[in-house]
Each structure stands twice: as C-alpha cells, then as structure tokens.
Design a protein around this motif. Structure first.
Motif, mmCIF file in Angstrom:
data_model
loop_
_atom_site.group_PDB
_atom_site.id
_atom_site.type_symbol
_atom_site.label_atom_id
_atom_site.label_comp_id
_atom_site.label_asym_id
_atom_site.label_seq_id
_atom_site.Cartn_x
_atom_site.Cartn_y
_atom_site.Cartn_z
ATOM 1 N N TRP A 19 44.199 25.180 50.237
ATOM 2 C CA TRP A 19 44.468 25.786 48.931
ATOM 3 C C TRP A 19 45.974 25.855 48.689
ATOM 4 O O TRP A 19 46.745 25.930 49.645
ATOM 5 C CB TRP A 19 43.833 27.178 48.878
ATOM 6 N N GLN A 26 41.947 30.052 52.618
ATOM 7 C CA GLN A 26 41.128 31.098 52.007
ATOM 8 C C GLN A 26 40.846 30.772 50.539
ATOM 9 O O GLN A 26 41.755 30.418 49.791
ATOM 10 C CB GLN A 26 41.870 32.424 52.100
ATOM 11 N N VAL A 27 39.582 30.901 50.152
ATOM 12 C CA VAL A 27 39.165 30.672 48.770
ATOM 13 C C VAL A 27 39.842 31.696 47.861
ATOM 14 O O VAL A 27 39.972 32.864 48.222
ATOM 15 C CB VAL A 27 37.628 30.782 48.644
ATOM 16 N N LYS A 28 40.253 31.263 46.674
ATOM 17 C CA LYS A 28 40.874 32.140 45.675
ATOM 18 C C LYS A 28 39.961 32.197 44.454
ATOM 19 O O LYS A 28 39.208 31.263 44.176
ATOM 20 C CB LYS A 28 42.234 31.586 45.247
ATOM 21 N N ILE A 52 43.820 28.881 39.201
ATOM 22 C CA ILE A 52 43.661 29.623 40.442
ATOM 23 C C ILE A 52 44.391 30.949 40.274
ATOM 24 O O ILE A 52 45.604 30.987 40.078
ATOM 25 C CB ILE A 52 44.218 28.825 41.635
ATOM 26 N N LEU A 154 39.172 21.134 42.674
ATOM 27 C CA LEU A 154 38.545 22.093 43.589
ATOM 28 C C LEU A 154 37.621 21.433 44.595
ATOM 29 O O LEU A 154 37.447 21.926 45.705
ATOM 30 C CB LEU A 154 37.766 23.157 42.814
ATOM 31 N N ASP A 160 35.356 25.631 50.624
ATOM 32 C CA ASP A 160 34.913 25.367 49.257
ATOM 33 C C ASP A 160 33.738 26.228 48.826
ATOM 34 O O ASP A 160 32.993 25.853 47.943
ATOM 35 C CB ASP A 160 34.566 23.895 49.086
ATOM 36 N N ASN A 161 33.570 27.384 49.426
ATOM 37 C CA ASN A 161 32.432 28.221 49.052
ATOM 38 C C ASN A 161 32.741 29.066 47.838
ATOM 39 O O ASN A 161 32.003 29.876 47.433
ATOM 40 C CB ASN A 161 32.002 29.106 50.211
#
Length: 161
Positions: A19, A26-28, A52, A154, A160-161
């Motif tokens: 990211w 870490q997913v945002k 984002i 993305l 990618d959850n």
C-alpha cells in the motif's frame, strides 16, 4: 502458466504490491472507488482512481521501484506525482499519487519501494484526507500529463481484503 498470464497485467500479478502509506502491509479505507459515477453539479464523470483515506501529512511511499515521470503543481490542493516502470521514452505504465504536498522527488529521479515521495495534503473537506491513487499509461522520458487511466490499482495491492 496460462492462469498466471490471466492474473497479470503489464508484468504485475494481482495482490503483489504494498500500500502507498505506512504501514505498507495494512489495508486502508477507500473513499471514492474506481469506476463510480460522480456528479457534484458540474460535469459528471467516472472516477478514475481509488481515494485511499488517510491522515493529513501522512507519508506517501513508492509501491514499486521506478522513475519519476511527471510532477504537476496546480495550486496547494492539486499537486501530483507519477512514478513509472521505465526511464525510457516508450509507452509504459505508472502509478499516480495525488493530491500531495511536501514533494520529496524531482522528475527523472529513481525511487524504490518504501521511499517517501511526498505527503498527503490537508484536504478542505474535514475527514476526507486522501490519496487519489491510479494506474496510468503514457510515453516519453518525461510525461507532460499523467497519461491515460488504465485500471483499478487496488487489485495489485496486498493485503487485498
């Protein structure tokens, strides 16, 4: 091999890149998504990136080694950077980071994964501090514009959850 080719675009497999804001693993949260119809009372358009969400002045980090092809400065809220895959003049892919401030790079610089290239600007709408992040394509040793938008970036980020 055939499956890998289907899941790869321009040599990038889905879910392989970090990211663009720390921590990079870490997913945002996402504000406006790629491909949504937007009409704020002017000319309607389809959103060409992913917003984002982050904090103001959050570092913007390179997600892939590359070359700074374009930097534009259209006022405090409208500055951006494109980092592309190739230093040459041929058609290539890049990532756009926008809007940014405190730009740390110059056109022609080489950047590496994790390098801080700028900071997120303090947006005028409270709580909507973001990086409009997109996958672009253009040609030239330098790009006079950010190029054409080619896909939702993305799908290339992990996790990618």
């Amino acid at each position: 091999m055939k499956i890998l080719m289907i899941l790869s675009i321009a040599g990038l497999a889905f879910g392989q890149l970090p990211w663009p804001h720390p921590p990079q693993n870490q997913v945002k949260p996402i504000g406006n998504s790629w491909g949504i119809y937007q009409d704020y009372g002017g000319s309607p358009y389809v959103h060409n990136g992913d917003d984002i969400m982050t904090t103001p002045l959050c570092p913007v980090t390179a997600i892939k080694n590359g070359y700074v092809k374009a930097i534009w400065n259209s006022g405090t809220l409208y500055r951006g950077i494109v980092v592309a895959d190739s230093a040459g003049a041929a058609l290539c892919f890049g990532f756009q980071y926008y809007p940014v401030g405190s730009i740390k790079v110059q056109v022609g610089d080489t950047v590496y994964v994790g390098d801080t290239i700028a900071k997120v600007v303090t947006w005028t709408v409270a709580g909507f501090h973001h990086n409009h992040f997109s996958r672009n394509r253009n040609s030239g040793v330098t790009w006079s514009s950010y190029g054409g938008y080619v896909k939702n970036p993305l799908v290339l980020l992990a996790p990618d959850n």
